[in-house]
Motif scaffolding. Structure first.
Motif, mmCIF file in Angstrom:
data_model
loop_
_atom_site.group_PDB
_atom_site.id
_atom_site.type_symbol
_atom_site.label_atom_id
_atom_site.label_comp_id
_atom_site.label_asym_id
_atom_site.label_seq_id
_atom_site.Cartn_x
_atom_site.Cartn_y
_atom_site.Cartn_z
ATOM 1 N N ARG A 1 2.936 -0.486 -37.352
ATOM 2 C CA ARG A 1 2.847 -0.208 -35.919
ATOM 3 C C ARG A 1 3.559 -1.324 -35.166
ATOM 4 O O ARG A 1 3.337 -2.512 -35.419
ATOM 5 C CB ARG A 1 1.394 -0.102 -35.481
ATOM 6 C CG ARG A 1 1.210 0.242 -34.006
ATOM 7 C CD ARG A 1 -0.205 0.729 -33.717
ATOM 8 N NE ARG A 1 -0.473 0.856 -32.291
ATOM 9 C CZ ARG A 1 -0.046 1.847 -31.520
ATOM 10 N NH1 ARG A 1 0.679 2.809 -32.056
ATOM 11 N NH2 ARG A 1 -0.339 1.902 -30.233
ATOM 12 N N TYR B 1 -0.951 -4.234 -33.786
ATOM 13 C CA TYR B 1 0.482 -4.201 -34.031
ATOM 14 C C TYR B 1 0.867 -5.139 -35.175
ATOM 15 O O TYR B 1 0.340 -6.241 -35.288
ATOM 16 C CB TYR B 1 1.250 -4.602 -32.775
ATOM 17 C CG TYR B 1 1.035 -3.644 -31.626
ATOM 18 C CD1 TYR B 1 1.623 -2.384 -31.641
ATOM 19 C CD2 TYR B 1 0.228 -3.988 -30.542
ATOM 20 C CE1 TYR B 1 1.422 -1.492 -30.602
ATOM 21 C CE2 TYR B 1 0.021 -3.104 -29.497
ATOM 22 C CZ TYR B 1 0.622 -1.855 -29.534
ATOM 23 O OH TYR B 1 0.411 -0.976 -28.509
ATOM 24 N N THR C 1 6.272 -7.195 -32.835
ATOM 25 C CA THR C 1 6.761 -6.900 -31.489
ATOM 26 C C THR C 1 8.257 -7.172 -31.463
ATOM 27 O O THR C 1 8.782 -7.959 -32.250
ATOM 28 C CB THR C 1 6.078 -7.760 -30.413
ATOM 29 O OG1 THR C 1 6.580 -9.113 -30.480
ATOM 30 C CG2 THR C 1 4.564 -7.770 -30.585
ATOM 31 N N LEU D 1 5.493 -2.829 -31.285
ATOM 32 C CA LEU D 1 5.464 -2.840 -29.826
ATOM 33 C C LEU D 1 6.819 -3.291 -29.311
ATOM 34 O O LEU D 1 7.316 -4.358 -29.679
ATOM 35 C CB LEU D 1 4.380 -3.788 -29.321
ATOM 36 C CG LEU D 1 4.233 -3.897 -27.796
ATOM 37 C CD1 LEU D 1 3.666 -2.598 -27.227
ATOM 38 C CD2 LEU D 1 3.331 -5.079 -27.421
ATOM 39 N N MET E 1 4.981 3.490 -32.749
ATOM 40 C CA MET E 1 5.305 2.404 -31.842
ATOM 41 C C MET E 1 4.886 2.741 -30.420
ATOM 42 O O MET E 1 4.736 3.909 -30.056
ATOM 43 C CB MET E 1 6.811 2.089 -31.863
ATOM 44 C CG MET E 1 7.309 1.494 -33.166
ATOM 45 S SD MET E 1 9.064 1.003 -33.082
ATOM 46 C CE MET E 1 9.002 -0.318 -31.843
#
Length: 365
Positions: A86, A154, A157, A88, A110
């Motif tokens: 996952r 997350y 990033t 960001l 995302m």
């Protein structure tokens, strides 16, 4: 895939809206309208994504974005970070292109954040029209624009920050002026501007990231090599010891990606930047001889094919460790990978332990 490597005539045969930008000799007009239409066709052709690009927003360059995502994927795999992944995207823009490509290429779920209401509405519309709104999301952070990161489990990033200090600097930049004159970019696009430029913007990212130590890796694209040194200073000031720079070049454009983490996993990355400690040291190694050497030390190791994985709780091979009759400390846990031509620091808090280990191995190999 680079835009120039596509067969434009073949594409124009499938996507008729490209024909007006293609001359009789097969040369394509890459100015802004033509570039947007070509990008639209390639997104459909390569990724089955339908996007209509607005005249008042940047047209995203797909090859550069794919390269950034590819490097992130490499870092995650090297660190053993497994699916589901996952991510960001900080400042996702009007099309949420990074989340879309991350999902299409790697299967990542995302979310993207933004502060511009028109960009947010447009990005949400793009996701919905492509039936991606259940796996991807765009978050409105206009109420808290300096709170870059979100709770949400997350793994990484990413960010493509504004490159200019002000609109005047943007318009005064010779490279940007050339692109503007050719119609490759739109001057009114405020995604290119931030007070203090990219270095100040990424500095804020770093400072805010301290509150999210559970995220495996933070990253940001850099358009200027001169931004690297002040950002390394910021990382040192906050006590971060796990960061590196990875550069890439597409055509005449070079970019740098700054990665940093508050965890101890470390990928195999060749890093030539002088102020960043290397995590890989290259020299010829006799694995059989090293295996015998390790058997006499209070550590764990495992040999698999042409690699030895070493797990140690401290510099147990050092004279000072033996002289002081120290006990292995779990807080000093480090993992090293030894192959025929290099030693790689896979995990651990201390560069000194890694340096001591590869010095010891080199001496006895």
């Amino acid at each position: 895939m680079d835009l120039e490597h596509h067969d434009f005539r073949e594409l124009a045969g499938k996507y008729s809206y490209l024909k007006e930008f293609l001359d009789d000799d097969g040369h394509y007009d890459f100015r802004h309208p033509g570039l947007c239409q070509l990008t639209k066709a390639i997104l459909k052709e390569d990724h089955d994504i339908d996007v209509d690009f607005r005249s008042d927003r940047l047209c995203p360059t797909i090859p550069s974005r794919l390269e950034y995502l590819k490097i992130i994927n490499h870092v995650l795999k090297e660190c053993g970070i497994e699916e589901p992944i996952r991510g960001l995207d900080v400042g996702t823009g009007a099309y949420a292109i990074y989340p879309i490509l991350g999902y299409k290429k790697y299967g990542w779920t995302m979310a993207g954040t933004d502060i511009d209401s028109e960009s947010i509405a447009n990005a949400k519309s793009v996701l919905k029209s492509n039936r991606l709104n259940e796996v991807l999301d765009v978050i409105d952070v206009s109420a808290t624009p300096d709170e870059f990161f979100q709770d949400g489990d997350y793994n990484f990033t990413m960010c493509n920050p504004p490159f200019f200090n002000s609109r005047d600097e943007m318009l005064g930049n010779s490279s940007f002026k050339e692109k503007l004159s050719r119609g490759s970019v739109i001057a009114s696009d405020n995604e290119l501007v931030t007070i203090g430029g990219e270095a100040e913007f990424v500095k804020k990212l770093i400072e805010k990231s301290v509150g999210f130590p559970e995220i495996d890796w933070f990253s940001s694209l850099l358009g200027k090599k001169s931004s690297i040194e002040p950002l390394i200073t910021v990382l040192n000031e906050i006590g971060n010891k796990n960061f590196f720079i990875k550069d890439y070049q597409l055509g005449n454009t070079k970019r740098w990606i700054l990665f940093w983490s508050f965890r101890y996993k470390r990928p195999i990355i060749e890093n030539d930047y002088k102020k960043i400690d290397p995590t890989i040291v290259r020299f010829d190694i006799d694995l059989g001889k090293i295996e015998q050497l390790l058997k006499d030390l209070p550590l764990k190791f495992q040999k698999s094919n042409d690699e030895i994985t070493v797990t140690t709780n401290g510099d147990v091979w050092s004279r000072s460790f033996r002289r002081k009759k120290q006990k292995p400390n779990e807080l000093d846990k480090s993992i090293f990978k030894i192959r025929k031509h290099y030693i790689y620091w896979n995990y651990g808090p201390s560069i000194k332990i890694f340096q001591s280990f590869h010095t010891y191995i080199k001496k006895h190999s």
